[in-house]
Design an enzyme around this catalytic site. Structure first.
Site, mmCIF file in Angstrom:
data_model
loop_
_atom_site.group_PDB
_atom_site.id
_atom_site.type_symbol
_atom_site.label_atom_id
_atom_site.label_comp_id
_atom_site.label_asym_id
_atom_site.label_seq_id
_atom_site.Cartn_x
_atom_site.Cartn_y
_atom_site.Cartn_z
ATOM 1 N N LYS A 1 -1.918 12.004 0.979
ATOM 2 C CA LYS A 1 -2.081 10.626 0.503
ATOM 3 C C LYS A 1 -0.905 9.728 0.860
ATOM 4 O O LYS A 1 -1.073 8.525 1.034
ATOM 5 C CB LYS A 1 -2.303 10.608 -1.010
ATOM 6 C CG LYS A 1 -3.652 11.168 -1.434
ATOM 7 C CD LYS A 1 -3.854 11.023 -2.932
ATOM 8 C CE LYS A 1 -5.191 11.596 -3.362
ATOM 9 N NZ LYS A 1 -5.425 11.423 -4.816
ATOM 10 N N ASP B 1 -8.502 5.815 -6.381
ATOM 11 C CA ASP B 1 -8.136 6.611 -7.556
ATOM 12 C C ASP B 1 -7.833 5.686 -8.735
ATOM 13 O O ASP B 1 -8.314 5.900 -9.846
ATOM 14 C CB ASP B 1 -6.905 7.479 -7.259
ATOM 15 C CG ASP B 1 -7.225 8.646 -6.349
ATOM 16 O OD1 ASP B 1 -8.363 9.154 -6.404
ATOM 17 O OD2 ASP B 1 -6.336 9.061 -5.583
#
Length: 290
Positions: free
Chosen positions: A76, A112
């Site tokens: 990420k 997210d």
């Protein structure tokens, strides 16, 4: 149902993700919308790749006709150096979990945080946001803390066993949200912090099938507290069951898991999926042991 005009090829790059439920959620919702949509896991632990090779995997995917990728641990942050554009929220968070392959290049987003923000708004409507305590400041915790502050939390106390990590997180969030009070707490301060809190978010591995148990002493909870967990395997963690039995409003981790998939699906296809249908599918998969 929309008319099929093109096909979609999507991947998930990460470590240990072959059993992820995200591909199933995307493909099922795509069928409901009349799309040809194939979602494949690209598991680093299976194909022998390192997280630092994420850029190569993106370029190979582009050349092979992939439309987009979801990105998870450990890539990420590593993916940033290979992107042509990054959304404001992803840049502020320092993490990307969705990459669109476009004519303008690779465009990074983060769903997210938006997934948890959506979960909070729809799963706990009207929840008090004055004082919130969050346990865990790692990868998922970073996105959750950002979402909480973006939702309007006035005072956020972050507690993590890694004191350096939590202090770094507090410093970064304080800059991003100067009107909020973000502080680091210790495990010893948890009982007092929860006693004065409106909400509690659990963002550690404790409660997973592989790490069963309660992350806090049940005596620290009270009926005026809303309680959220990010763990979704199992969906009904010991914390969620215990808090609900005490009269707390609760938010299980499945809401965030579905929320991030909902937002990623919309970014990839341009179509707004049905969140309730995706959650029902998700719960069906979990109950059937997928």
């Amino acid at each position: 149902m929309s008319t099929i005009t093109e096909s979609w090829l999507v991947g998930l790059i990460g470590e240990g993700i072959t059993a992820s439920l995200t591909p199933h959620m995307h493909e099922r919702e795509a069928r409901e919308n009349g799309l040809f949509y194939l979602y494949r896991p690209v598991d680093l632990s299976v194909n022998g790749r390192r997280g630092t090779e994420v850029g190569d995997l993106l370029r190979y995917g582009r050349d092979l006709g992939f439309n987009a990728f979801n990105i998870t641990h450990p890539c990420k942050q590593l993916v940033f150096g290979h992107l042509d554009q990054v959304s404001d929220d992803a840049a502020r968070l320092g993490a990307v979990n969705t990459v669109l392959v476009t004519d303008e290049g690779f465009i990074g987003h983060n769903t997210d945080h938006s997934g948890f923000g959506r979960a909070l708004a729809t799963g706990l409507p009207g929840a008090a946001l004055g004082r919130v305590v969050q346990l865990g400041a790692g990868g998922a915790g970073a996105a959750v803390a950002y979402a909480l502050l973006k939702a309007g939390v006035g005072q956020l106390t972050l507690i993590d066993l890694d004191l350096g990590r939590v202090q770094e997180r507090v410093q970064a969030l304080s800059v991003l949200f100067p009107d909020a009070q973000v502080t680091a707490g210790t495990s010893a301060e948890l009982p007092e912090a929860l006693a004065a809190a409106d909400g509690f978010v659990q963002a550690t591995p404790v409660g997973m099938h592989s790490h069963p148990g309660m992350p806090v002493d049940p005596a620290f909870l009270h009926s005026e507290l809303w309680v959220a967990d990010v763990i979704y395997r199992p969906v009904r963690t010991t914390l969620i069951d215990t808090a609900e039995a005490m009269g707390c409003r609760v938010l299980d981790g499945g809401h965030m898991a579905v929320g991030q998939a909902v937002d990623a699906f919309e970014l990839i296809t341009g179509l707004r999926p049905d969140p309730a249908r995706m959650r029902a599918h998700f719960l069906d998969m979990v109950s059937n042991g997928l």
